[in-house]
Design an enzyme around this catalytic site. Structure first.
Site, PDB file in Angstrom:
ATOM      1  CE  LYS A  55      -4.402  -1.859   1.378  1.00 45.06           C
ATOM      2  NZ  LYS A  55      -5.518  -1.890   2.341  1.00 45.06           N
TER       3      LYS A  55
ATOM      4  NE  ARG B  54      -7.781  -8.743   0.590  1.00 46.29           N
ATOM      5  CZ  ARG B  54      -7.481  -7.946  -0.426  1.00 46.29           C
ATOM      6  NH1 ARG B  54      -6.567  -6.989  -0.269  1.00 46.29           N
ATOM      7  NH2 ARG B  54      -8.077  -8.094  -1.595  1.00 46.29           N
TER       8      ARG B  54
END
Length: 270
Positions: free
Chosen positions: A204, A244
């Site tokens: 991210k 995840r």
């Protein structure tokens, strides 16, 4: 939880697994690496992404879920639409992962309640096209905790079993980089709610910013794997239920190190 984006426009791997055979091969590879769950998504939730219709989303995920379920893989469906979730469960998915925490579709909690499957409620304030403008907090940890508590209450009221609920702080969703770091540092506050917590930090933006080069250019998504694995290890050590990730092998190695580190003296393998 291994990420399988069957989309043309996801931020890190958009288009790579839109072909069914490519998607199946990648899922099998993640499973062989040790993934416990493969999370299949047919709609990009990257910042600024436009929504696709339910029919398109369903058509992307069902062939993949059906084939992989037949092979015995454990699958979750990454969707905020109740009709997509219901179709995916019928095809063999065993977990609902809703990035909207049930806010985007009032029918989602009913589907989760009737199926009895694990239901991941992520912190969310709006769809991808709007979420950057919604990243305003006085105390991000306290506010995310309070808003997730509201989603838990709504799920329970709809009949979802308490034991089925998993929480996700929603890193990068209506969050700036500093918010993501504060949430990771404050993970114990979310864990104190008494529910399993899923951490989704993989590749991210806040990791790209951390790893910027000497000219201030963020590290591209493909170069954020080591940082992702570090977050996985630290999240595991802090008590997270799961992570995840795009790269299962490196994060699983990191989590195993964290677990071994936490073993009482004498319980290791020497």
């Amino acid at each position: 939880m291994g990420i399988l984006n069957v989309t043309p426009d996801s931020f890190s791997d958009g288009g790579r697994y839109l072909d069914v055979e490519e998607a199946l091969a990648h899922a099998r590879a993640m499973w062989r690496c040790g993934a416990d769950v493969i999370d299949v998504g047919g709609e990009s939730t990257r910042p600024g992404a436009e929504r696709v219709d339910a029919a398109t989303e369903t058509a992307r995920v069902l062939p993949v879920i059906r084939e992989l379920a037949d092979e015995g893989l454990v699958l979750s469906v990454d969707t905020s639409r109740a009709e997509v979730a219901a179709a995916a469960l019928e095809a063999g998915a065993r977990v609902i992962n809703d990035v909207s925490g049930g806010l985007a579709d009032p029918g989602m909690a009913r589907v989760a309640a009737e199926s009895g499957v694990p239901f991941v409620l992520m912190h969310w304030r709006g769809h991808s096209r709007d979420m950057n403008a919604l990243a305003t907090y006085a105390d991000v940890v306290a506010e995310v905790r309070a808003e997730l508590t509201e989603r838990v209450d709504a799920a329970l009221a709809a009949g979802v079993r308490e034991s089925a609920i998993v929480l996700d702080p929603g890193l990068g969703f209506a969050k700036r980089g500093e918010h993501d770091w504060e949430l990771l540092r404050g993970l114990d506050s979310l864990l104190s709610l008494g529910f399993p917590v899923l951490v989704g930090a993989s590749r991210k933006r806040f990791l790209g910013a951390l790893l910027s080069d000497v000219d201030g250019m963020p590290r591209p998504p493909g170069g954020r794997g080591n940082a992702t694995a570090a977050v996985s290890a630290l999240a595991a050590a802090a008590g997270a239920w799961g992570v995840r990730v795009h790269e299962v092998g490196s994060s699983l190695d990191a989590v195993r190190v964290a677990a071994a580190w936490a073993l009482p003296e004498g319980d290791g393998d020497g």
